[in-house]
Scaffold this motif. Structure first.
Motif, PDB file in Angstrom:
ATOM      1  N   ALA A 192      42.956  74.960  38.535  1.00  0.00           N
ATOM      2  CA  ALA A 192      44.384  75.009  38.872  1.00  0.00           C
ATOM      3  C   ALA A 192      45.175  75.877  37.904  1.00  0.00           C
ATOM      4  O   ALA A 192      46.392  75.767  37.810  1.00  0.00           O
ATOM      5  CB  ALA A 192      44.997  73.610  38.965  1.00  0.00           C
TER       6      ALA A 192
ATOM      7  N   LEU B 174      48.156  77.826  39.116  1.00  0.00           N
ATOM      8  CA  LEU B 174      49.392  77.044  39.255  1.00  0.00           C
ATOM      9  C   LEU B 174      49.969  76.679  37.892  1.00  0.00           C
ATOM     10  O   LEU B 174      51.157  76.899  37.618  1.00  0.00           O
ATOM     11  CB  LEU B 174      49.102  75.767  40.051  1.00  0.00           C
TER      12      LEU B 174
ATOM     13  N   GLU C 240      49.863  68.479  44.289  1.00  0.00           N
ATOM     14  CA  GLU C 240      49.861  69.943  44.312  1.00  0.00           C
ATOM     15  C   GLU C 240      48.749  70.496  43.435  1.00  0.00           C
ATOM     16  O   GLU C 240      48.054  71.457  43.796  1.00  0.00           O
ATOM     17  CB  GLU C 240      51.219  70.465  43.841  1.00  0.00           C
TER      18      GLU C 240
ATOM     19  N   GLN D 296      45.641  72.767  44.747  1.00  0.00           N
ATOM     20  CA  GLN D 296      45.422  74.104  44.198  1.00  0.00           C
ATOM     21  C   GLN D 296      44.010  74.236  43.635  1.00  0.00           C
ATOM     22  O   GLN D 296      43.338  75.252  43.828  1.00  0.00           O
ATOM     23  CB  GLN D 296      46.446  74.395  43.101  1.00  0.00           C
TER      24      GLN D 296
END
Length: 256
Positions: free
Chosen positions: A139, A142, A216, A220
């Motif tokens: 991730a 992100l 989230e 991701q």
């Protein structure tokens, strides 16, 4: 369990230490499994109140062991690397990291999931995914831009060039830079402070800070893993790995 990872429990702190200095603490599937198992066990162990991750002999981690990685590529969500990332990213207890020397690839991206990161003035960081014909993982596509801003994250993720501890501190994902001889002791002292605080207060505070972004983050991470898996067997990555083992620069001009 592998001795390439040392796991110790003392005074409420679980310490996970890379212990493969002869290979610059490059991480194998067996090492990921040992770390994942330790984190899962710590989750259910009420005597563990904080977690400390550190390197050895002035090296944090050179990232994935490419030879092991190519022999045992991560195949699906149950692969040891993904077990480790899930356990780290969802850890309810505070996680402290001590970084000295190089932190490459996942050696850097795993730090984005830690709560407190202390770096030696000898530390260096790099995210060389594009240089290997790959894409970000853990991730990081992100989290890095959320921490450092889009332009800073783009520079590190698109170019993949190394940067030092002072820049990591300016970017915001290192809390403090210390002399190399002091960083491990300082990080251990911070973990000890956390272990002495009310576990419920720490758990709830961390949950409140992370709850809104947890879905989230996992989404991701899963999307990155799909792209990473496809790119791992693509011609660009094969050329990058071949060049690495042949100790030459890869030639990506042949690919569109």
């Amino acid at each position: 369990m592998t001795m390439d990872i040392l796991v110790e429990r003392a005074d409420g702190v679980l310490t996970i230490a890379f212990n493969r200095p002869e290979r610059k603490n490059a991480i194998t599937a067996a090492m990921y499994q040992t770390m994942a198992d330790a984190l899962v066990e710590a989750h259910g162990d009420t005597s563990i109140r904080a977690i400390l991750i550190r390197g050895s002999a002035g090296i944090f981690s050179a990232g994935n062991d490419l030879e092991d990685f190519m022999k045992k590529p991560p195949g699906g969500e149950d692969a040891p690397v993904f077990q480790f990332l899930r356990a780290l990213s969802s850890a309810e207890k505070p996680v402290v990291a001590s970084v000295a020397g190089p932190a490459v690839g996942i050696g850097t991206t795993l730090l984005l999931h830690c709560d407190l990161v202390y770096a030696a003035n000898t530390a260096s960081f790099s995210l060389p995914f594009t240089q290997l014909g790959l894409c970000p993982e853990a991730a990081s596509s992100l989290l890095l831009q959320r921490i450092a801003g889009y332009q800073a994250a783009a520079e590190k993720l698109l170019l993949g060039e190394a940067f030092d501890a002072a820049e990591a501190h300016r970017m915001g994902f290192v809390n403090r830079v210390l002399p190399a001889a002091e960083v491990d002791a300082f990080a251990a002292a911070q973990a000890a402070k956390l272990a002495a605080l009310p576990a419920s207060s720490l758990r709830v505070t961390k949950s409140l800070m992370k709850r809104a972004s947890q879905h989230e983050l996992q989404t991701q991470m899963s999307e990155e893993a799909v792209h990473f898996g496809k790119m791992l067997i693509a011609p660009e990555a094969r050329e990058a790995f071949k060049a690495f083992f042949e100790k030459r620069k890869p030639d990506f001009r042949q690919f569109d």
